[in-house]
Enzyme design. Structure first.
Site, PDB file in Angstrom:
ATOM      1  N   LYS A   1       4.216  -8.843   0.585  1.00  0.00           N
ATOM      2  CA  LYS A   1       4.443  -7.541  -0.238  1.00  0.00           C
ATOM      3  C   LYS A   1       4.912  -7.997  -1.588  1.00  0.00           C
ATOM      4  O   LYS A   1       5.829  -8.665  -1.370  1.00  0.00           O
ATOM      5  CB  LYS A   1       5.049  -6.411   0.320  1.00  0.00           C
ATOM      6  CG  LYS A   1       5.342  -5.119  -0.395  1.00  0.00           C
ATOM      7  CD  LYS A   1       5.798  -4.209   0.245  1.00  0.00           C
ATOM      8  CE  LYS A   1       6.202  -2.963  -0.714  1.00  0.00           C
ATOM      9  NZ  LYS A   1       6.773  -1.844   0.056  1.00  0.00           N
TER      10      LYS A   1
ATOM     11  N   LYS B   1      -0.331  -6.558  -0.028  1.00  0.00           N
ATOM     12  CA  LYS B   1      -0.158  -5.680  -0.706  1.00  0.00           C
ATOM     13  C   LYS B   1       0.478  -6.102  -2.290  1.00  0.00           C
ATOM     14  O   LYS B   1       1.595  -6.842  -2.059  1.00  0.00           O
ATOM     15  CB  LYS B   1       0.892  -4.690   0.000  1.00  0.00           C
ATOM     16  CG  LYS B   1       0.991  -3.505  -0.793  1.00  0.00           C
ATOM     17  CD  LYS B   1       2.022  -2.434   0.054  1.00  0.00           C
ATOM     18  CE  LYS B   1       2.310  -1.463  -1.117  1.00  0.00           C
ATOM     19  NZ  LYS B   1       3.613  -0.513  -0.440  1.00  0.00           N
TER      20      LYS B   1
END
Ligand code: PBG
Length: 320
Positions: free
Chosen positions: A191, A244
């Site tokens: 992320k 992400k």
């Protein structure tokens, strides 16, 4: 001459040689659930996406079920915040209530909870603050309390998004110790500290009050580090590895696909959604086609699962 155009002659032959296709089975739909009553607030920067209180949620869930979207990812917006985010492990908290409500009324819908603190802390960071930074090891026990509370509420899968080191190990241990050894974990493994989360922070009321998240989320410049992050989550016992955001990180999705034999998910985040919606609203792009093309690119890059605010829209097209 090499003639590649032969296999592009018409739609039938193109269908036969098509390498990637989207299916409604690929999608997870995020939901923002706010504590309180009679709330159905459209998020300005995310057209079509709303914050709901539980009493207003059924219409949305009816739609998701009718469209045969397999799963929802829940974000809770609590009425009160504090410096540790203690509402996250309150068995009567908004997330726990939401899980019980959905599992009772929509038993076929697979329910995943986002495990984090930023929506629940007064300072908006993803854990406990010491010396102006999130204290990794002080935050871990609270993550454990949070997941066990979600598990007791009946969640089907937990998805920790806070990027603390040791998160997956902590959660696996906590779930195993309390008898939830069958409950899977989807790690927000890679992320990035991304500007594409902007609209989400309005939606979830989770912008950090000071500083940013660069001491825990990854530097967008790094690729090898993504493999390290994913390796640790893999070894610590994550069942699904996630990347992400999605669109600017298709190379990372492919890296994970090539290096791990676990399902790979990607999160098509709020800013990616907002850009397409805004340009389409202005008439500058064909929103539907750009949506399909971007989702297809994530699948082609190697994502088995796509978390997206477009889930309902794309499901409508695919179910036609
Ligand atoms: C953290 C979390 C964030 C998103 C999902 N989980 C925001 C952040 O890290 O600041 C972003 C999702 C999106 O932009 O759609 N709980």
């Amino acid at each position: 001459m090499f003639r590649t155009r032969r296999l592009r002659k018409n739609e039938n032959i193109r269908r036969l040689v098509r390498e990637t296709s989207l299916s409604v089975n690929d999608f997870i739909y995020p939901l923002f659930i706010e504590e309180g009553v009679n709330i159905e607030t459209e998020i300005a920067s995310m057209p079509g996406i709303k914050r709901f209180s539980l009493d207003k949620l059924s219409k949305e869930l009816d739609e998701v079920s009718a469209l045969k979207i397999p799963a929802v990812l829940l974000f809770g917006i609590p009425a009160k915040k504090d410096d540790t985010g203690s509402e996250t492990w309150n068995d009567e908290g908004i997330m726990q209530q939401a899980v019980r409500f959905i599992k009772k009324n929509y038993p076929n819908l697979y329910v995943i909870t986002d495990v984090c603190f930023c929506e629940y802390t007064s300072h908006g960071h993803c854990g406990i603050i010491h010396n102006h930074d999130v204290d990794n090891d002080a935050t871990l026990p609270n993550i454990a309390k949070q997941v066990v509370s979600h598990a007791k509420a009946g969640v089907d899968m937990v998805a920790p998004s806070g990027m603390m080191d040791g998160t997956i190990e902590t959660i696996r241990q906590a779930l195993d110790d309390t008898g939830f050894y069958d409950l899977p974990i989807m790690g927000y493994s890679v992320k990035f500290a991304s500007a594409f989360y902007g609209p989400f922070r309005d939606a979830a009321d989770s912008a950090p009050a000071f500083g940013d998240r660069r001491t825990y989320q990854m530097d967008p410049a790094n690729r090898n580090e993504g493999l390290r992050e994913a390796t640790y989550d893999d070894v610590e016992g994550a069942d699904i590895l996630m990347v992400k955001p999605a669109l600017s990180y298709l190379d990372i999705i492919r890296d994970l696909k090539n290096n791990f034999d676990k399902p790979i998910a990607c999160y098509n985040v709020s800013g990616e959604y907002a850009m397409i919606k805004a340009a389409a609203e202005k008439g500058w792009i064909d929103g539907e086609r750009v949506m399909m093309e971007s989702l297809l690119s994530m699948k082609r890059a190697g994502a088995d699962i796509i978390i997206t605010y477009f889930a309902k829209e794309v499901a409508k097209l695919l179910n036609k």
